[in-house]
Design a protein around this motif. Structure first.
Motif, short mmCIF file in Angstrom:
data_model
loop_
_atom_site.label_atom_id
_atom_site.label_comp_id
_atom_site.label_asym_id
_atom_site.label_seq_id
_atom_site.Cartn_x
_atom_site.Cartn_y
_atom_site.Cartn_z
N ASN A 2 0.83 -1.20 0.00
CA ASN A 2 0.00 0.00 0.00
C ASN A 2 0.87 1.25 0.00
O ASN A 2 0.61 2.22 0.70
CB ASN A 2 -0.95 0.02 1.21
CG ASN A 2 -0.19 0.06 2.52
OD1 ASN A 2 1.02 -0.12 2.56
ND2 ASN A 2 -0.92 0.30 3.60
N ILE A 3 1.93 1.19 -0.79
CA ILE A 3 2.86 2.32 -0.84
C ILE A 3 2.91 2.90 -2.24
O ILE A 3 2.73 2.18 -3.24
CB ILE A 3 4.26 1.87 -0.38
CG1 ILE A 3 5.10 3.08 0.04
CG2 ILE A 3 4.97 1.07 -1.45
CD1 ILE A 3 6.31 2.69 0.85
N VAL A 4 3.11 4.22 -2.33
CA VAL A 4 3.14 4.90 -3.62
C VAL A 4 4.53 4.81 -4.21
O VAL A 4 5.43 4.16 -3.66
CB VAL A 4 2.70 6.36 -3.46
CG1 VAL A 4 1.26 6.44 -2.98
CG2 VAL A 4 3.60 7.10 -2.50
N LYS A 5 4.73 5.49 -5.34
CA LYS A 5 6.03 5.45 -6.00
C LYS A 5 7.11 6.05 -5.10
O LYS A 5 6.88 6.99 -4.35
CB LYS A 5 5.97 6.20 -7.32
CG LYS A 5 5.14 5.50 -8.38
CD LYS A 5 5.20 6.26 -9.69
CE LYS A 5 4.41 5.53 -10.78
NZ LYS A 5 4.45 6.26 -12.07
N LYS A 6 8.31 5.48 -5.22
CA LYS A 6 9.42 5.92 -4.40
C LYS A 6 9.71 7.41 -4.58
O LYS A 6 10.00 8.13 -3.62
CB LYS A 6 10.66 5.10 -4.76
CG LYS A 6 11.72 5.11 -3.68
CD LYS A 6 13.04 4.54 -4.14
CE LYS A 6 12.93 3.25 -4.91
NZ LYS A 6 14.26 2.76 -5.32
N GLU A 7 9.62 7.90 -5.79
CA GLU A 7 9.90 9.30 -6.08
C GLU A 7 8.95 10.23 -5.34
O GLU A 7 9.34 11.32 -4.89
CB GLU A 7 9.82 9.57 -7.59
CG GLU A 7 10.89 8.88 -8.42
CD GLU A 7 10.63 7.37 -8.59
OE1 GLU A 7 9.48 6.93 -8.35
OE2 GLU A 7 11.58 6.65 -8.93
N GLU A 8 7.70 9.81 -5.21
CA GLU A 8 6.71 10.62 -4.50
C GLU A 8 7.02 10.68 -3.01
O GLU A 8 6.84 11.72 -2.37
CB GLU A 8 5.30 10.07 -4.75
CG GLU A 8 4.84 10.18 -6.19
CD GLU A 8 3.44 9.62 -6.38
OE1 GLU A 8 2.65 9.65 -5.42
OE2 GLU A 8 3.14 9.15 -7.50
N ILE A 9 7.45 9.55 -2.45
CA ILE A 9 7.81 9.52 -1.03
C ILE A 9 9.02 10.41 -0.78
O ILE A 9 9.06 11.18 0.19
CB ILE A 9 8.11 8.07 -0.58
CG1 ILE A 9 6.84 7.23 -0.64
CG2 ILE A 9 8.70 8.05 0.83
CD1 ILE A 9 5.77 7.64 0.35
N ILE A 10 10.02 10.34 -1.63
CA ILE A 10 11.23 11.16 -1.47
C ILE A 10 10.88 12.64 -1.57
O ILE A 10 11.41 13.47 -0.81
CB ILE A 10 12.28 10.77 -2.53
CG1 ILE A 10 12.84 9.38 -2.22
CG2 ILE A 10 13.41 11.80 -2.58
CD1 ILE A 10 13.78 8.83 -3.28
N CYS A 31 7.14 -2.99 0.78
CA CYS A 31 7.06 -2.03 1.88
C CYS A 31 5.64 -1.47 2.00
O CYS A 31 4.86 -1.49 1.06
CB CYS A 31 8.03 -0.87 1.65
SG CYS A 31 9.78 -1.35 1.67
N SER A 32 5.33 -0.96 3.18
CA SER A 32 4.03 -0.32 3.44
C SER A 32 4.26 1.01 4.12
O SER A 32 5.24 1.19 4.86
CB SER A 32 3.15 -1.20 4.34
OG SER A 32 2.88 -2.44 3.72
N LEU A 33 3.36 1.95 3.90
CA LEU A 33 3.41 3.26 4.53
C LEU A 33 2.37 3.30 5.65
O LEU A 33 1.19 3.03 5.41
CB LEU A 33 3.14 4.36 3.50
CG LEU A 33 3.51 5.78 3.92
CD1 LEU A 33 5.01 5.93 4.07
CD2 LEU A 33 3.00 6.79 2.88
N ILE A 34 2.80 3.61 6.86
CA ILE A 34 1.92 3.60 8.03
C ILE A 34 2.00 4.94 8.74
O ILE A 34 3.08 5.52 8.87
CB ILE A 34 2.32 2.49 9.02
CG1 ILE A 34 2.39 1.13 8.33
CG2 ILE A 34 1.35 2.43 10.19
CD1 ILE A 34 2.93 0.03 9.21
N THR A 35 0.86 5.42 9.23
CA THR A 35 0.82 6.65 10.01
C THR A 35 0.33 6.36 11.42
O THR A 35 -0.65 5.64 11.61
CB THR A 35 -0.10 7.70 9.36
OG1 THR A 35 0.41 8.01 8.05
CG2 THR A 35 -0.14 8.98 10.18
#
Length: 230
Positions: A2-10, A31-35
């Motif tokens: 459930n993670i977006v493109k690496k470039e967007e995270i950076i 990988c997953s993005l968690i808040t």
């Protein structure tokens, strides 16, 4: 995943660029993005080791509880830090310490097996982890000295001189957690530092200028060991 493109995270969280810019795509896809909200537990001491976390934003407290249940701070990790990697690298089965968020945090989560595969394929990552682990050891050693040898006002002062000049964004509760004392004690320390001119109060918020930081660094409140080794 459930993670977006690496470039967007950076782009959104530049402090993790060093860590993930060379991460292989097949690792990234796992990988997953968690808040987490402020004050939420990420894992408990003694819990099964299952995940490693990269801190995109926020502050994480790593601690253990003494026999009376009081939290003993080990280290505070900021954005760009890694949580759980020590246990993973030594092939541990459980978490040595507990971890919780001090502020609202965004983390990149991956399984231990994925993290180990990543370290085996990325020499640059290994160099970053060595540097990170050395800083953790230094910070943890400094925390021990502060808690053993310093009063509450000395612990607060030693943290204030390394804060960015301007209006502090941390709350009194967060300062209390970082110093391992009660909010009431922090309030007394803040009042004393303000009365002596080391900080300025602005609508109950703490303001410290570069000049005040310099004054505080030379004051009797600053632990000499901390100022020489940080």
């Amino acid at each position: 995943m459930n993670i977006v493109k690496k470039e967007e995270i950076i782009k959104k969280y530049p402090f993790v660029e060093r860590l993930i810019q060379s991460m292989p795509e097949d690792i990234w896809e796992k990988c997953s993005l968690i808040t987490y909200k402020a004050g939420e537990k990420i894992f408990y001491q003694g819990a099964d080791l299952t995940k490693v976390y990269l801190i995109c934003d926020g502050t994480v407290s790593v601690f253990e509880n003494d026999l009376s249940g009081r939290e003993m701070q080990v280290v505070f990790l900021e954005k760009g830090g890694v949580v759980g990697e020590m246990e993973a690298l030594i092939k541990g089965r459980t978490m040595r310490f507990s971890a919780k968020t001090v502020t609202r945090c965004t983390l990149i989560s991956m399984s231990v097996s994925t993290f180990i595969k990543w370290t085996q394929r990325d020499i640059g990552l290994c160099l970053i982890l060595i540097e990170s682990l050395a800083k953790k050891i230094q910070q943890a050693s400094n925390e021990i000295v502060l808690h053993v040898q310093s009063s509450a006002i000395e612990m607060l002062s030693s943290r204030l001189i390394f804060a960015e000049a301007g209006l502090l964004r941390v709350t009194r509760n967060e300062l209390a957690q970082r110093c391992g004392v009660s909010v009431r004690t922090i309030n007394r320390c803040v009042q004393k530092l303000a009365e002596e001119g080391y900080i300025t109060m602005n609508h109950r918020k703490i303001y410290i200028s570069n000049e005040q930081k310099g004054m505080l660094a030379q004051s009797p409140y600053v632990n000499q060991f901390r100022t020489e080794t940080d």
